[in-house]
Design an enzyme around this catalytic site. Structure first.
Site, short mmCIF file in Angstrom:
data_model
loop_
_atom_site.label_atom_id
_atom_site.label_comp_id
_atom_site.label_asym_id
_atom_site.label_seq_id
_atom_site.Cartn_x
_atom_site.Cartn_y
_atom_site.Cartn_z
N ARG A 253 -2.53 -5.94 8.33
CA ARG A 253 -3.87 -6.36 7.91
C ARG A 253 -3.98 -6.34 6.40
NH1 ARG A 253 -7.72 -2.95 8.06
NH2 ARG A 253 -7.13 -2.08 10.07
N TYR B 33 -21.96 -26.57 -0.02
CA TYR B 33 -21.47 -26.72 1.35
C TYR B 33 -22.42 -25.97 2.28
CZ TYR B 33 -18.66 -25.68 5.46
OH TYR B 33 -18.24 -25.52 6.75
N ASP C 95 -16.62 -22.95 -6.22
CA ASP C 95 -15.94 -23.52 -5.05
C ASP C 95 -15.23 -24.79 -5.52
OD1 ASP C 95 -15.25 -24.90 -2.72
OD2 ASP C 95 -16.98 -24.17 -1.60
N LYS D 232 -8.97 -27.74 3.80
CA LYS D 232 -9.19 -29.12 3.37
C LYS D 232 -7.96 -29.67 2.63
CE LYS D 232 -13.15 -28.13 5.21
NZ LYS D 232 -14.31 -27.70 4.43
C1 LIG Z 1 -15.18 -26.58 4.47
C2 LIG Z 1 -15.71 -26.01 3.23
C3 LIG Z 1 -15.90 -24.63 3.10
C4 LIG Z 1 -15.68 -23.66 4.24
O1 LIG Z 1 -14.32 -23.51 4.55
P1 LIG Z 1 -13.78 -23.20 6.03
O2 LIG Z 1 -12.31 -23.19 5.82
O3 LIG Z 1 -14.28 -24.28 6.93
O4 LIG Z 1 -14.32 -21.87 6.45
C5 LIG Z 1 -16.36 -24.16 1.88
N1 LIG Z 1 -16.62 -24.99 0.85
C6 LIG Z 1 -16.46 -26.32 0.96
C7 LIG Z 1 -16.78 -27.19 -0.21
C8 LIG Z 1 -16.01 -26.88 2.14
O5 LIG Z 1 -15.87 -28.21 2.24
#
Ligand SMILES: *Cc1c(COP(=O)(O)O)cnc(C)c1O
Length: 412
Positions: free
Chosen positions: A58, A111, A190, A215
């Site tokens: 972990r 998001y 982000d 992504k």
């Molecule tokens: C999809 C997304 C997230 C969340 O990520 P997950 O891997 O789905 O938990 C956060 N920020 C942005 C801009 C996203 O497109």
């Protein structure tokens, strides 16, 4: 001889080289050139463990290391990234840096998941949540100043996302970060949409960079993962402690896939961005499209900012259609684009975002987000153009055969 982590981090290599060269095992005779997947949950102890020993999976897994080294190098952190079980797992760890009773400033079009998570924590009394138009620099600074009058230094977090998902608003990252730091706030960015190929927010002074690795970074729509990156060893320690204690850890196979995907990130981004730009330019003139949002369009409100801050304009295009029915008909009419949520994979995806209940109500109902993949650009355009004409009634269906009559497509 071995190539150490430091060698790669400090070699000044370009991002596209780092995607390939960083995170390799040591150069030893007969050693593999790719890191293996380690599935063990525990590690031999031949002496009493000391700080930094693996001990239990972990806390540490050898399969995480090369990915974390590569992403840390790509973001120019000088430290390895921290991989999490999802982007939102990483977001939860980042938000844990806000002390109880503090405040978080978020883009109103961040998001939807990040907004929902922050709203949930705010409802539990963890912190106060303020939302802002992140493209309105003066407005964000005003909000930060107002909070600085009520909160101590270190109690406020500015959460940036640029471009925003799915409105593609572009923030002035360096200006906002400087203003936030002047009030004693910590800054998280982000960077999911841009990826380090397009922009590296740590260079703008941002404290922590967040990725939904799900992504573009992993890039094949087959893993859910997140990551945080920081230049600050003390912050990294706190985030690592949160990951280990709260347990939002990544599976080794997922991280191995993410590193494999990362190897082609630069090429995939190059292709997706080029196609996105070409589609955006053609969509502007399309009779069925009311508005195109893409920072690469000279007419886009974020264009000048994106051009001055970023090394590209990304692979996401958002379009607004006449109404929900037309938007839904478009998504239902495509044959090559895949009607699905998510983004950043090799396959092009299309989604009307407001069908998601958590999507902010200020996102237009008829907005359709396009995640541009790496298929042939002309095939993508032909499919989109045909579906748009069909959806907007500008492309009648042949009533005798029930099929779409392709002869009625005007030359483009
Ligand atoms: C999809 C997304 C997230 C969340 O990520 P997950 O891997 O789905 O938990 C956060 N920020 C942005 C801009 C996203 O497109």
């Amino acid at each position: 001889m071995t190539t150490s982590r430091e060698d790669l981090l400090h070699a000044g290599l370009a991002p596209d080289t780092l995607t390939v060269a960083a995170g390799r095992p040591p150069r030893e005779h007969d050693a593999p050139v790719n890191a293996p997947i380690v599935l063990s949950t525990t590690y031999h102890e031949t002496r009493a463990p000391v700080q930094g020993d693996r001990v239990y999976a972990r806390g540490s897994n050898p399969t995480w290391d090369p990915f974390e080294e590569a992403l840390g190098a790509l973001e120019g952190a000088g430290l390895p990234a921290l991989v999490f079980g999802s982007g939102l797992g990483a977001a939860a760890a980042a938000l844990s840096l806000v002390p109880t009773g503090g405040a978080v400033v978020m883009p109103r079009h961040a998001y939807a998941g990040s907004l929902s998570l922050a709203a949930d924590l705010a409802a539990q009394g963890r912190f106060e949540l303020r939302t802002v138009d992140v493209a309105d620099t003066a407005g964000v600074i005003e909000e930060l100043s107002a909070l600085a009058a009520r909160f101590d230094a270190g109690q406020v977090m500015l959460w940036l996302e640029s471009p925003t998902n799915p409105m593609l608003e572009v923030a002035e990252l360096a200006v906002l970060t400087e203003a936030a730091h002047a009030t004693g706030a910590i800054v998280v960015a982000d960077n999911t949409f841009n990826t380090p190929i397009v922009h590296r927010p740590l260079a703008s002074g941002v404290d922590v960079v967040l990725h939904s690795v799900t992504k573009w970074l992993a890039g094949h729509s087959d893993v859910v993962l997140g990551a945080l990156v920081t230049t600050d060893p003390a912050l990294r320690e706190r985030l690592l402690a949160h990951r280990t204690l709260h347990g939002a850890i990544a599976g080794p196979f997922e991280v191995w896939l993410a590193l494999r995907g990362l190897r082609t990130l630069a090429l995939r981004m190059e292709r997706s961005q080029a196609t996105a730009a070409s589609l955006a330019h053609r969509l502007v003139d399309h009779p069925g499209v009311r508005r195109v949002r893409y920072p690469g369009l000279p007419s886009d409100p974020g264009h000048a900012r994106a051009a001055s801050q970023f090394d590209g304009f990304g692979g996401i295009v958002s379009i607004e259609l006449d109404d929900v029915e037309t938007a839904d008909a478009l998504v239902a009419s495509v044959r090559l684009w895949l009607p699905a949520t998510s983004l950043g994979g090799v396959e092009s995806l299309i989604e009307r975002r407001r069908r998601q209940p958590a999507e902010p109500k200020t996102v237009p109902e008829a907005l359709v987000r396009l995640s541009v993949g790496i298929e042939n650009p002309e095939d993508l355009w032909a499919d989109l153009d045909k579906a748009l004409r069909h959806a907007s009634g500008r492309y009648p269906t042949n009533t005798t055969t029930g099929t779409t009559d392709t002869t009625e497509v005007p030359a483009r």
